[in-house]
Design a protein around this motif. Structure first.
Motif, PDB file in Angstrom:
ATOM      1  N   ARG A   1       0.954  -1.137  -0.084  1.00 17.36           N
ATOM      2  CA  ARG A   1       0.012   0.054  -0.037  1.00 17.36           C
ATOM      3  C   ARG A   1       0.998   1.207   0.052  1.00 17.36           C
ATOM      4  N   LEU A   2       0.335   2.311  -0.620  1.00 17.43           N
ATOM      5  CA  LEU A   2       1.073   3.686  -0.434  1.00 17.43           C
ATOM      6  C   LEU A   2       0.144   4.601   0.280  1.00 17.43           C
ATOM      7  N   LEU A   3       0.803   5.482   1.041  1.00 19.45           N
ATOM      8  CA  LEU A   3       0.603   6.570   1.751  1.00 19.45           C
ATOM      9  C   LEU A   3       1.002   7.602   1.311  1.00 19.45           C
ATOM     10  N   VAL A   4       0.451   8.809   0.614  1.00 23.00           N
ATOM     11  CA  VAL A   4       1.159   9.837  -0.077  1.00 23.00           C
ATOM     12  C   VAL A   4       0.741  11.139   1.076  1.00 23.00           C
ATOM     13  N   THR A   5       1.864  11.454   1.463  1.00 21.37           N
ATOM     14  CA  THR A   5       1.852  12.902   2.478  1.00 21.37           C
ATOM     15  C   THR A   5       3.061  13.827   2.030  1.00 21.37           C
ATOM     16  N   THR A   6       3.112  14.070   0.776  1.00 21.22           N
ATOM     17  CA  THR A   6       4.001  14.781   0.210  1.00 21.22           C
ATOM     18  C   THR A   6       3.975  16.435   0.439  1.00 21.22           C
ATOM     19  N   GLY A   7       2.542  16.808   0.979  1.00 21.48           N
ATOM     20  CA  GLY A   7       2.598  18.180   1.194  1.00 21.48           C
ATOM     21  C   GLY A   7       1.911  19.030  -0.158  1.00 21.48           C
ATOM     22  N   LEU A   8       2.272  20.434  -0.135  1.00 23.05           N
ATOM     23  CA  LEU A   8       2.148  20.984  -1.351  1.00 23.05           C
ATOM     24  C   LEU A   8       3.456  22.117  -1.262  1.00 23.05           C
ATOM     25  N   ALA A   9       3.306  22.688  -2.339  1.00 20.92           N
ATOM     26  CA  ALA A   9       4.267  24.087  -2.766  1.00 20.92           C
ATOM     27  C   ALA A   9       3.433  25.247  -2.640  1.00 20.92           C
ATOM     28  N   ASP A  10       3.692  26.353  -2.102  1.00 21.10           N
ATOM     29  CA  ASP A  10       3.314  27.632  -1.997  1.00 21.10           C
ATOM     30  C   ASP A  10       3.757  28.541  -3.135  1.00 21.10           C
ATOM     31  N   VAL A  11       2.781  29.066  -4.191  1.00 19.44           N
ATOM     32  CA  VAL A  11       3.356  29.842  -5.017  1.00 19.44           C
ATOM     33  C   VAL A  11       2.968  31.208  -4.820  1.00 19.44           C
ATOM     34  N   LEU A  12       3.867  31.965  -4.512  1.00 20.45           N
ATOM     35  CA  LEU A  12       3.695  33.554  -3.940  1.00 20.45           C
ATOM     36  C   LEU A  12       3.443  34.436  -5.099  1.00 20.45           C
ATOM     37  N   PRO A  13       2.650  35.432  -4.747  1.00 21.49           N
ATOM     38  CA  PRO A  13       2.448  36.402  -5.626  1.00 21.49           C
ATOM     39  C   PRO A  13       3.731  37.004  -6.370  1.00 21.49           C
ATOM     40  N   ASP A  14       3.615  37.593  -7.549  1.00 26.52           N
ATOM     41  CA  ASP A  14       4.749  37.791  -8.059  1.00 26.52           C
ATOM     42  C   ASP A  14       4.986  39.378  -7.816  1.00 26.52           C
ATOM     43  N   VAL A  15       5.494  39.692  -6.740  1.00 27.66           N
ATOM     44  CA  VAL A  15       5.714  40.909  -6.051  1.00 27.66           C
ATOM     45  C   VAL A  15       7.101  40.758  -5.414  1.00 27.66           C
ATOM     46  N   PRO A  16       8.328  41.561  -5.849  1.00 27.42           N
ATOM     47  CA  PRO A  16       9.562  41.536  -5.158  1.00 27.42           C
ATOM     48  C   PRO A  16       9.679  41.856  -4.085  1.00 27.42           C
ATOM     49  N   GLY A  17      10.603  41.274  -3.243  1.00 23.90           N
ATOM     50  CA  GLY A  17      10.731  41.444  -1.929  1.00 23.90           C
ATOM     51  C   GLY A  17       9.837  40.305  -0.965  1.00 23.90           C
ATOM     52  N   LEU A  18       9.026  39.613  -1.475  1.00 22.74           N
ATOM     53  CA  LEU A  18       8.195  38.833  -0.742  1.00 22.74           C
ATOM     54  C   LEU A  18       8.828  37.594  -0.385  1.00 22.74           C
ATOM     55  N   ALA A  19       9.472  36.894  -1.311  1.00 23.25           N
ATOM     56  CA  ALA A  19      10.197  35.561  -1.120  1.00 23.25           C
ATOM     57  C   ALA A  19      11.123  35.593  -0.359  1.00 23.25           C
ATOM     58  N   GLU A  20      12.085  36.748  -0.161  1.00 20.81           N
ATOM     59  CA  GLU A  20      12.922  36.746   0.836  1.00 20.81           C
ATOM     60  C   GLU A  20      12.584  36.923   2.150  1.00 20.81           C
ATOM     61  N   ARG A  21      11.422  37.316   2.535  1.00 20.63           N
ATOM     62  CA  ARG A  21      10.821  37.485   3.830  1.00 20.63           C
ATOM     63  C   ARG A  21       9.668  36.509   4.052  1.00 20.63           C
ATOM     64  N   TRP A  22       9.627  35.504   2.980  1.00 15.15           N
ATOM     65  CA  TRP A  22       8.609  34.506   3.107  1.00 15.15           C
ATOM     66  C   TRP A  22       8.870  33.689   4.501  1.00 15.15           C
ATOM     67  N   GLY A  23       7.761  33.490   5.426  1.00 17.84           N
ATOM     68  CA  GLY A  23       8.012  32.735   6.654  1.00 17.84           C
ATOM     69  C   GLY A  23       8.508  33.640   7.682  1.00 17.84           C
ATOM     70  N   LYS A  24       8.811  34.707   7.459  1.00 21.49           N
ATOM     71  CA  LYS A  24       9.252  35.490   8.733  1.00 21.49           C
ATOM     72  C   LYS A  24       8.421  36.855   8.948  1.00 21.49           C
ATOM     73  N   ASP A  25       8.691  37.919   8.280  1.00 21.48           N
ATOM     74  CA  ASP A  25       7.590  38.831   8.260  1.00 21.48           C
ATOM     75  C   ASP A  25       6.463  38.947   7.138  1.00 21.48           C
ATOM     76  N   VAL A  26       6.690  38.141   6.171  1.00 18.65           N
ATOM     77  CA  VAL A  26       5.809  37.880   5.303  1.00 18.65           C
ATOM     78  C   VAL A  26       5.110  36.651   5.425  1.00 18.65           C
ATOM     79  N   VAL A  27       3.612  36.536   5.865  1.00 14.43           N
ATOM     80  CA  VAL A  27       3.017  35.220   6.365  1.00 14.43           C
ATOM     81  C   VAL A  27       1.909  34.996   5.608  1.00 14.43           C
ATOM     82  N   HIS A  28       1.083  34.056   5.804  1.00 10.26           N
ATOM     83  CA  HIS A  28      -0.217  33.644   5.115  1.00 10.26           C
ATOM     84  C   HIS A  28      -1.131  33.401   6.175  1.00 10.26           C
ATOM     85  N   CYS A  29      -1.098  32.645   7.177  1.00  7.85           N
ATOM     86  CA  CYS A  29      -2.069  32.207   7.920  1.00  7.85           C
ATOM     87  C   CYS A  29      -2.120  32.872   9.140  1.00  7.85           C
ATOM     88  N   PRO A  30      -2.991  33.412   9.486  1.00  8.02           N
ATOM     89  CA  PRO A  30      -3.122  34.238  10.950  1.00  8.02           C
ATOM     90  C   PRO A  30      -3.184  33.330  12.104  1.00  8.02           C
TER      91      PRO A  30
END
Length: 319
Positions: A107-136
């Protein structure tokens, strides 16, 4: 291709919370389990996992290391690598890794998760997960009482901005590429003191490793200390194509939020013998609920295997 001759009861593809949760339950039921993980969890950039009872604030890597130890304590095995394809055999499945190694499982159990695609705005990626967040719920407490901006790319931002307003008195909604609020929504935003800025965002201003503001087209800068965004999510499940298992689009409040693998209440997919849990099948799931989903899927898999074992035992007894 290097084929491993041992055949496992279950191959778990993905070593995050859902995968480890499922593997733990299965190994405790004396199932032979192999967990294959590529070491790139979705939350790798986060400083800590939140809303995980007894583990709030613990770094993701630490939680996964503890989980691995627990699974190994019951005889579970691990392999590092990326699964590139999965194929059905007469009595189960073969999965192949990028380095050519292959493993067999019933049997297989697939738990590979997902990838987040950020809006195409310069500066977002470098601060992602720090002071750029998505989930309150995941990161809101960490930006409480700060000057928060919400970058809107769909009507979902109206809900998101109201959530962040619970955490700070200084919240600004940047409409960016989202449609204008309805008349009722304008009234609600005004009533809660949420500023609304129309026009597209050009870039996020960063200085000394911190967000300092949001620059609009035309040059105007609105000072901000944190920015909430909406990502588009993509299930990491391309390797299932040879099994005929494709992802489907997921909507929330009429807005397409990304792709996922469809499962039933047990975690079973439309392909017999293949189960899925966590963000790959539930994009909104947090770490704790993903671990629980892995446990539920493990129960479904174990029951499925027991039924198969029983059929085989009956057939052997009758022969």
């Amino acid at each position: 291709m290097t084929s491993r001759t041992q055949k496992y009861d279950v191959i778990v593809i993905g070593g995050g919370a859902a995968g480890l949760g499922g593997a733990l339950a299965l190994t405790r039921f004396r199932r032979s389990v192999l967990v294959i993980d590529d070491g790139t969890p979705r939350n790798a950039v986060a400083d800590g996992v939140h809303n995980y009872l007894t583990r709030d604030g613990v770094p993701p890597a630490e939680i996964y290391a503890i989980g691995r130890q627990e699974v190994q304590g019951y005889g579970g095995e691990f392999a590092d690598g990326t699964v590139t394809t999965a194929r059905r055999t007469d009595d189960g499945f073969v999965v192949e890794l990028a380095d050519g190694t292959s493993y067999q499982g019933r049997r297989l159990l697939v738990t590979t998760g997902l990838a987040d695609v950020l809006p195409d705005v310069p500066g977002l990626a470098e601060r992602w997960g720090k002071d750029v967040v998505h989930c309150p719920y995941c990161h809101g407490w960490e930006v409480r009482d700060q000057a928060i901006g919400v970058l809107a790319t769909s009507s979902m931002a109206i809900h998101q901005v109201q959530l962040f307003r619970q955490l700070s008195d200084d919240v600004t909604l940047f409409l960016h590429t989202a449609p204008d609020p309805t008349e009722e929504q304008w009234e609600e935003l005004a009533a809660r003191g949420i500023a609304v800025v129309q026009g597209k965002v050009e870039q996020v201003e960063v200085a000394d490793g911190k967000i300092t503001g949001v620059r609009l087209e035309g040059g105007r800068v609105i000072p901000r200390q944190a920015l909430a965004i909406q990502t588009t999510v993509r299930a990491r499940a391309g390797f299932l194509a040879d099994l005929g298992l494709e992802t489907t689009m997921v909507e929330a409040n009429g807005v397409e939020v990304g792709t996922a693998v469809q499962v039933d209440a047990r975690g079973a997919t439309q392909v017999p013998g293949v189960f899925a849990a966590g963000n790959v099948s539930s994009p909104m799931a947090q770490v704790m609920s993903s671990a629980a989903a892995g446990l539920m899927a493990a129960g479904g898999i174990n029951f499925d295997l027991i039924n198969e074992d029983t059929r085989q035992a009956v057939a052997a007894r009758s022969s």
